[in-house]
Design an enzyme around this catalytic site. Structure first.
Site, PDB file in Angstrom:
ATOM      1  N   TYR A 147      -2.090   0.312  10.626  1.00  0.00           N
ATOM      2  CA  TYR A 147      -2.158  -0.203   9.253  1.00  0.00           C
ATOM      3  C   TYR A 147      -0.847   0.036   8.526  1.00  0.00           C
ATOM      4  CZ  TYR A 147      -3.870  -0.830   4.462  1.00  0.00           C
ATOM      5  OH  TYR A 147      -4.047  -1.246   3.157  1.00  0.00           O
ATOM      6  N   SER A 168       0.858  -1.183   0.000  1.00  0.00           N
ATOM      7  CA  SER A 168       0.000   0.000   0.000  1.00  0.00           C
ATOM      8  C   SER A 168       0.892   1.231   0.000  1.00  0.00           C
ATOM      9  CB  SER A 168      -0.883   0.003   1.256  1.00  0.00           C
ATOM     10  OG  SER A 168      -1.501   1.263   1.450  1.00  0.00           O
TER      11      SER A 168
END
Length: 249
Positions: A153, A140
């Site tokens: 995250y 990501s």
């Protein structure tokens, strides 16, 4: 890619589903896995209706035995494993670190980090028997930067990048390529639903990217498929940014 065998985790929606569709259209035998049987079986039916080959297998990446069984089922069905996409992942909280919940961080570590580790472990074991293969992990933009309110995250996706690069070096001379894709925000069904419900503001998300828009799922899928393919035969340990210029800021 025709005739190769692929395993995709989290393949019942989003990037996993799109990747399964493209690979099947190119003649790859696709093992679709996830925790939702109905959409998985529907995807298999769609692929077969278009002349492709696919099967659905329930798998929970939080459970090492389940991931091992997934790889074993793929080999039992098709005789080998050539390609793998570790796509399953979650983001369960947006909060500053001091205000975040430890349990939610642990959930993300289990799925996003251990889930990828389990996948790589058993995929590599089988690929070594084949004489090689190609793995793509879903990282990501949060795996290459710090982003406010996403500390937990971010940490998990940084770990995915680390697993990718170390694994690529471990097996660089044994015919196994391991890469990652780092998507920007893209209009998957889940994100579109959240925007429609007012959870996210699309203009604000789009403004994060220099191209001033969100990505489309097929744009990220194209990057995944390219890394899997022999067109990327001299590429390993790479994190491909498919992010509308986010990393260039």
């Amino acid at each position: 890619m025709k005739g190769k065998v692929a395993v995709i985790t989290g393949a019942t929606s989003g990037f996993g589903k799109g990747t399964a569709e493209v690979l099947a259209a190119r003649g790859v035998k696709v093992v679709i896995s996830g925790r939702r049987k109905e959409p998985g079986e529907n995807l298999v039916a769609d692929i077969r209706a278009k002349g492709g080959e696919a099967m659905f297998t329930y798998a929970d990446v939080n459970d090492e035995a389940s991931v091992k069984a997934l790889v074993n089922r793929a080999v039992e069905k098709y005789g080998r494993l050539d390609l793998a996409v570790n796509n399953a992942g979650i983001s369960t909280e947006g909060a500053k670190i001091a205000e975040s919940e430890t349990a939610r961080f642990q959930e993300m570590i289990q799925t996003n980090v251990l889930g990828v580790y389990f996948g790589m472990k058993y995929q590599i074991q089988q690929m070594l028997k084949n004489g090689g293969g190609s793995i793509v992990n879903l990282a990501s933009i949060a795996g290459l930067n710090g982003i406010p309110y996403t500390g937990a995250y971010c940490a998990t996706k940084h770990a995915v990048v680390g697993l990718t690069k170390a694994g690529a070096l471990d097996y660089a001379t044994q015919g196994i390529r391991i890469n990652a894709v780092a998507p920007g925000a893209a209009k998957t069904d889940i994100i579109v639903k959240a925007i429609t419900q007012g959870v996210y503001d699309e203009p604000s998300i789009a403004a994060m990217h220099p191209m001033a828009r969100m990505g489309l799922p097929h744009e990220i899928v194209n990057g995944i498929v390219w890394l899997l393919s022999d067109e990327a035969s001299f590429v390993t340990g790479h994190v491909l940014n498919v992010d509308g210029g986010f990393q260039a800021k």
